[in-house]
Design a protein around this motif. Structure first.
Motif, mmCIF file in Angstrom:
data_model
loop_
_atom_site.group_PDB
_atom_site.id
_atom_site.type_symbol
_atom_site.label_atom_id
_atom_site.label_comp_id
_atom_site.label_asym_id
_atom_site.label_seq_id
_atom_site.Cartn_x
_atom_site.Cartn_y
_atom_site.Cartn_z
ATOM 1 N N ASP A 1 0.825 -1.206 0.000
ATOM 2 C CA ASP A 1 0.000 0.000 0.000
ATOM 3 C C ASP A 1 0.861 1.259 0.000
ATOM 4 O O ASP A 1 0.344 2.362 -0.090
ATOM 5 N N PHE A 2 2.174 1.099 0.144
ATOM 6 C CA PHE A 2 3.089 2.231 0.258
ATOM 7 C C PHE A 2 4.074 2.285 -0.904
ATOM 8 O O PHE A 2 5.250 2.558 -0.716
ATOM 9 N N ALA A 3 3.594 2.020 -2.105
ATOM 10 C CA ALA A 3 4.479 1.928 -3.270
ATOM 11 C C ALA A 3 5.268 3.214 -3.501
ATOM 12 O O ALA A 3 6.471 3.162 -3.779
ATOM 13 N N GLN A 4 4.635 4.371 -3.380
ATOM 14 C CA GLN A 4 5.349 5.631 -3.626
ATOM 15 C C GLN A 4 6.482 5.837 -2.632
ATOM 16 O O GLN A 4 7.524 6.375 -2.978
ATOM 17 N N TYR B 1 -0.454 -5.373 8.777
ATOM 18 C CA TYR B 1 0.238 -5.915 7.616
ATOM 19 C C TYR B 1 -0.280 -7.326 7.351
ATOM 20 O O TYR B 1 -0.714 -8.027 8.264
ATOM 21 N N TYR B 2 -0.208 -7.740 6.081
ATOM 22 C CA TYR B 2 -0.657 -9.084 5.720
ATOM 23 C C TYR B 2 0.016 -10.152 6.573
ATOM 24 O O TYR B 2 -0.625 -11.093 7.020
ATOM 25 N N HIS B 3 1.318 -10.017 6.777
ATOM 26 C CA HIS B 3 2.030 -11.052 7.523
ATOM 27 C C HIS B 3 1.561 -11.148 8.975
ATOM 28 O O HIS B 3 1.771 -12.158 9.626
ATOM 29 N N GLN C 1 6.530 0.743 7.618
ATOM 30 C CA GLN C 1 5.852 1.941 8.090
ATOM 31 C C GLN C 1 5.087 1.615 9.376
ATOM 32 O O GLN C 1 4.591 0.513 9.538
ATOM 33 N N LYS C 2 4.960 2.595 10.245
ATOM 34 C CA LYS C 2 4.074 2.448 11.398
ATOM 35 C C LYS C 2 2.652 2.568 10.881
ATOM 36 O O LYS C 2 2.344 3.452 10.096
#
Length: 169
Positions: free
Chosen positions: A26-29, A98-100, A90-91
């Protein structure tokens, strides 16, 4: 060191070492910027790569890595995953995970009946869908929406869900 997937190299692009990356974050940029470090995740090892150039084309990122300015140097990496280490994560805000953190959790209903375990997360569109492996039944597909997922308890390894009509056959 633990690594978390953020993308997959799906092809090369041109002859100057550029690779086409499908994002799994979700944080690609934030992840894919010039100067950032990513790791090529190989079966028994990893390779640290520094991003030297970034551009986008449609929904893909085109990345070039320092020292890899030729197609012959990157072609063998097609199909491999890119990751970050845990310090690079990221926090997240409250009630975001997160998925994991979700995969592997036990799923229980409002009566504390164990339904199964989250084995995979799909992202087909508007919301994620959690795949719950059940014993003696086919996998249960749970939409990750507030009406269904009532509480995620990472510390105790459980997810409390309310099965809406039609979710379980």
């Amino acid at each position: 060191m633990d690594f978390y997937e953020v993308g997959q190299i799906i092809n090369t692009h041109g002859i100057r070492g550029e690779v086409k990356v499908k994002t799994i974050t979700d944080f690609a940029q934030e992840r894919f910027q010039k100067g950032k470090i990513v790791y090529l995740l190989m079966p028994n090892e990893y390779l640290e790569l520094k991003i030297s150039d970034v551009r986008t084309i449609k929904q893909f990122y085109l990345l070039t890595f320092e020292g890899y300015n030729d197609i012959n140097l990157v072609e063998r990496y097609k199909g491999m995953k890119l990751g970050i280490n845990e310090k690079q994560q990221q926090k997240l805000g409250e009630n975001n995970f997160y998925y994991h953190q979700i995969i592997g959790l036990k799923v229980v209903d409002e009566n504390q009946n164990e339904l199964g375990q989250v084995i995979e997360i799909l992202s087909p569109g508007a919301n994620d869908v959690w795949v719950v492996r059940r014993i003696g039944k086919k996998d249960l597909l749970l939409p990750a929406i507030h009406d269904v997922v009532k509480k995620v308890d990472i510390e105790n390894g459980k997810v409390l869900v309310e099965l809406l009509d039609g979710l379980d056959d």
